[in-house]
Design a protein around this motif. Structure first.
Motif, PDB file in Angstrom:
ATOM      1  N   PHE A  60       0.855  -1.520  -0.300  1.00 19.35           N
ATOM      2  CA  PHE A  60       0.231   0.078   0.085  1.00 19.35           C
ATOM      3  C   PHE A  60       1.121   0.519  -0.116  1.00 19.35           C
ATOM      4  N   GLY A  61       2.096   1.660   0.115  1.00 14.47           N
ATOM      5  CA  GLY A  61       2.899   2.382   0.678  1.00 14.47           C
ATOM      6  C   GLY A  61       3.170   2.272  -0.976  1.00 14.47           C
ATOM      7  N   PHE A  62       2.595   2.049  -2.218  1.00 13.77           N
ATOM      8  CA  PHE A  62       3.538   2.869  -3.276  1.00 13.77           C
ATOM      9  C   PHE A  62       2.251   4.044  -3.847  1.00 13.77           C
ATOM     10  N   VAL A  63       0.639   4.108  -2.865  1.00 11.24           N
ATOM     11  CA  VAL A  63       0.338   5.204  -3.221  1.00 11.24           C
ATOM     12  C   VAL A  63      -0.062   6.391  -2.213  1.00 11.24           C
ATOM     13  N   THR A  64       0.908   5.492  -1.225  1.00  6.54           N
ATOM     14  CA  THR A  64       1.383   6.529   0.167  1.00  6.54           C
ATOM     15  C   THR A  64       3.020   7.717  -0.164  1.00  6.54           C
ATOM     16  N   THR A  65       3.873   6.946  -1.116  1.00  4.50           N
ATOM     17  CA  THR A  65       5.267   7.134  -1.021  1.00  4.50           C
ATOM     18  C   THR A  65       5.328   8.241  -1.824  1.00  4.50           C
ATOM     19  N   GLU A  66       6.234   9.644  -1.982  1.00  5.59           N
ATOM     20  CA  GLU A  66       6.283  10.306  -2.695  1.00  5.59           C
ATOM     21  C   GLU A  66       7.384   9.976  -3.413  1.00  5.59           C
ATOM     22  N   VAL A  67       8.490   9.525  -2.343  1.00  7.05           N
ATOM     23  CA  VAL A  67       9.508   9.161  -3.719  1.00  7.05           C
ATOM     24  C   VAL A  67       9.965   8.367  -5.235  1.00  7.05           C
ATOM     25  N   TRP A  68      10.725   8.659  -5.793  1.00  6.04           N
ATOM     26  CA  TRP A  68      10.141   7.835  -7.363  1.00  6.04           C
ATOM     27  C   TRP A  68      11.567   8.052  -7.713  1.00  6.04           C
ATOM     28  N   ASN A  69      12.592   7.244  -7.574  1.00  5.43           N
ATOM     29  CA  ASN A  69      14.182   7.139  -7.686  1.00  5.43           C
ATOM     30  C   ASN A  69      14.293   5.803  -8.519  1.00  5.43           C
ATOM     31  N   PRO A  70      14.326   5.783 -10.073  1.00  8.25           N
ATOM     32  CA  PRO A  70      14.486   4.922 -10.895  1.00  8.25           C
ATOM     33  C   PRO A  70      16.157   4.454 -10.760  1.00  8.25           C
ATOM     34  N   VAL A  71      17.107   4.939 -10.009  1.00  4.74           N
ATOM     35  CA  VAL A  71      18.657   4.284  -9.587  1.00  4.74           C
ATOM     36  C   VAL A  71      18.679   3.585  -8.584  1.00  4.74           C
ATOM     37  N   ALA A 274       1.372  11.385 -17.141  1.00  7.30           N
ATOM     38  CA  ALA A 274       2.461  12.537 -18.420  1.00  7.30           C
ATOM     39  C   ALA A 274       3.763  11.487 -17.471  1.00  7.30           C
ATOM     40  N   ALA A 275       3.764  10.912 -15.863  1.00  7.77           N
ATOM     41  CA  ALA A 275       4.801  10.216 -15.779  1.00  7.77           C
ATOM     42  C   ALA A 275       5.414   9.126 -16.927  1.00  7.77           C
ATOM     43  N   ILE A 276       3.875   8.536 -17.122  1.00  8.94           N
ATOM     44  CA  ILE A 276       4.048   6.772 -17.883  1.00  8.94           C
ATOM     45  C   ILE A 276       4.507   7.336 -19.486  1.00  8.94           C
ATOM     46  N   ALA A 277       3.963   8.222 -20.445  1.00 10.91           N
ATOM     47  CA  ALA A 277       4.355   8.510 -21.261  1.00 10.91           C
ATOM     48  C   ALA A 277       5.688   9.161 -21.028  1.00 10.91           C
ATOM     49  N   ASN A 278       6.394   9.936 -20.214  1.00 12.25           N
ATOM     50  CA  ASN A 278       7.652  10.288 -20.226  1.00 12.25           C
ATOM     51  C   ASN A 278       8.711   9.107 -19.678  1.00 12.25           C
ATOM     52  N   GLU A 279       8.373   8.548 -19.285  1.00 10.42           N
ATOM     53  CA  GLU A 279       9.110   7.263 -18.461  1.00 10.42           C
ATOM     54  C   GLU A 279       8.552   6.049 -18.802  1.00 10.42           C
ATOM     55  N   PHE A 280       8.186   5.388 -20.015  1.00 14.59           N
ATOM     56  CA  PHE A 280       7.761   3.938 -19.841  1.00 14.59           C
ATOM     57  C   PHE A 280       9.180   3.855 -21.166  1.00 14.59           C
ATOM     58  N   THR A 281       9.290   4.692 -22.243  1.00 12.67           N
ATOM     59  CA  THR A 281      11.037   3.687 -23.154  1.00 12.67           C
ATOM     60  C   THR A 281      11.703   3.458 -22.546  1.00 12.67           C
ATOM     61  N   GLU A 282      12.135   4.068 -21.258  1.00  7.52           N
ATOM     62  CA  GLU A 282      13.924   4.362 -20.971  1.00  7.52           C
ATOM     63  C   GLU A 282      13.769   3.656 -19.654  1.00  7.52           C
ATOM     64  N   ALA A 283      12.565   2.666 -19.724  1.00  6.29           N
ATOM     65  CA  ALA A 283      11.935   1.964 -18.183  1.00  6.29           C
ATOM     66  C   ALA A 283      13.298   1.059 -18.225  1.00  6.29           C
ATOM     67  N   VAL A 284      14.163   0.591 -17.371  1.00  8.58           N
ATOM     68  CA  VAL A 284      14.979  -0.763 -17.155  1.00  8.58           C
ATOM     69  C   VAL A 284      14.448  -1.638 -15.598  1.00  8.58           C
ATOM     70  N   GLY A 285      14.449  -2.571 -16.285  1.00 10.07           N
ATOM     71  CA  GLY A 285      14.618  -3.498 -15.330  1.00 10.07           C
ATOM     72  C   GLY A 285      12.498  -3.679 -15.012  1.00 10.07           C
ATOM     73  N   ASP A 286      12.519  -4.969 -14.228  1.00  6.73           N
ATOM     74  CA  ASP A 286      11.155  -5.558 -13.626  1.00  6.73           C
ATOM     75  C   ASP A 286      10.268  -4.267 -13.299  1.00  6.73           C
ATOM     76  N   THR A 287      11.037  -3.599 -12.253  1.00  5.39           N
ATOM     77  CA  THR A 287      10.460  -2.712 -11.401  1.00  5.39           C
ATOM     78  C   THR A 287       9.990  -1.835 -11.988  1.00  5.39           C
ATOM     79  N   TYR A 288      11.219  -0.789 -12.734  1.00  2.00           N
ATOM     80  CA  TYR A 288      10.795   0.058 -13.192  1.00  2.00           C
ATOM     81  C   TYR A 288       9.482   0.159 -13.610  1.00  2.00           C
ATOM     82  N   THR A 289       9.895  -0.474 -14.942  1.00  2.95           N
ATOM     83  CA  THR A 289       8.017  -1.108 -15.785  1.00  2.95           C
ATOM     84  C   THR A 289       6.622  -1.337 -14.498  1.00  2.95           C
TER      85      THR A 289
END
Length: 323
Positions: A60-71, A274-289
């Motif tokens: 549930f923390g996915f919808v309550t967390t602000e952090v978005w760090n692909p690294v 907007a986040a999906i459109a910006n990052e989907f082509t650059e998403a690397v790894g199963d967790t990011y996608t």
């Protein structure tokens, strides 16, 4: 007149053929209706399947967390959810009153020579691709806001409680407020067209009777037109809200695409689409996608909740009116 046996034998094949045609038509329409449910179910299953790794990892923390760090592969949807809701709220706050005003003018006050050109202009606005709005917003609208509107808002509200928080910081031009205003412009033709068409369905006798009793135009609109067409009006508003929640390209151009929550409407932000459109082509790894797919699932749930609340509101309105 007596019916001859030959007539019965001649009509029976025709009747059977008619029944076969009716059965075929009924089956075809039933197939189309079930196809919609099948597609909807397929979309839901695909979203849940794709989002499951991220939801299982973050809970549930996915919808309550602000952090978005692909690294570090830490993902939370709170910032895009916040941006989606705030930009949609701004769009509805600005777009709905303007749309209703245009529709009322076209149906009640507009001279005959101007009704058709204005109506065509509204319909043409609805047909412009969203990327055109985005380009115009980035190169024309955002610089205009940066030079004029945003410095003005900062200067007049800097001592006003609450408003000083909403309108603080450097005037970037792009940001949450700009995205909300672009969305308002985009949903305006849709709500206007539906509202105008709904207003025109009202029987002329009701309107003329009210005018005959001495009612003003405002009283006719407030007491006759809006109550009579309330269901259609809510439907038009919900259609506009649905587009505002899911709009992608235009928002991507002007919102700044920053995964953070800021109380200032002038600060850059992001939305789910907007986040999906910006990052989907650059998403690397199963967790990011999977996290990006989970964002899509969250947007689907938000849209479903909004439409369900709209339906509930219509039911209550009809019950209150005794329908």
């Amino acid at each position: 007149m007596a019916i001859k046996a030959s007539d019965i034998s001649a009509e029976s094949p025709r009747a059977r053929a008619q029944r076969r045609k009716d059965l075929l038509f009924r089956s075809a329409t039933l197939f189309f209706a079930l196809l919609v449910l099948t597609l909807l179910g397929g979309v839901i299953i695909s979203l849940i399947h794709g989002a499951w790794p991220a939801l299982k990892l973050f809970g549930f923390g996915f919808v309550t967390t602000e952090v978005w760090n692909p690294v570090t592969e830490k993902f939370g949807a709170l910032a895009p959810i916040y941006g989606t809701l705030v930009t949609s709220a701004i769009a509805m706050a600005v777009g709905v009153p303007v749309s209703f005003g245009i529709a009322i003018f076209l149906t009640e006050l507009c001279p005959a020579w101007a009704k058709r050109p204005i109506g065509i202009a509204v319909e043409l606005l609805a047909g412009i691709p969203s990327i055109i709005y985005g380009i115009w917003g980035l190169f024309v609208f955002a610089p205009f806001l940066q030079r004029t509107v945003q410095p003005f808002l900062i200067s007049i509200f800097h001592d006003v409680p609450v408003l000083s928080t909403l309108f603080k910081g450097p005037p970037y031009g792009i940001g949450t407020l700009t995205a909300g205003l672009i969305l308002a412009i985009m949903i305006l033709p849709f709500i206007t067209s539906i509202t105008r068409d709904v207003f025109e369905t009202m029987p002329a006798m009701l309107r003329e009777s009210a005018y005959g009793l001495g009612a003003t135009t405002w009283e006719v609109v407030r007491d006759i037109t809006i109550p009579y067409t309330r269901v259609g009006l809510v439907g038009g508003v919900m259609l506009g809200l649905g587009r505002a929640l899911g709009e992608t390209m235009a928002v991507t151009f002007v919102i700044g695409n920053a995964h953070r929550i800021s109380p200032s409407l002038l600060a850059p932000g992001t939305t789910i689409s907007a986040a999906i459109a910006n990052e989907f082509t650059e998403a690397v790894g199963d967790t990011y996608t999977s996290s990006l797919i989970a964002l899509g699932l969250v947007l689907f749930v938000i849209t479903f909740i909004v439409l369900a609340l709209a339906k509930l509101m219509l039911v209550r309105m009809n019950r209150k009116a005794g329908v």
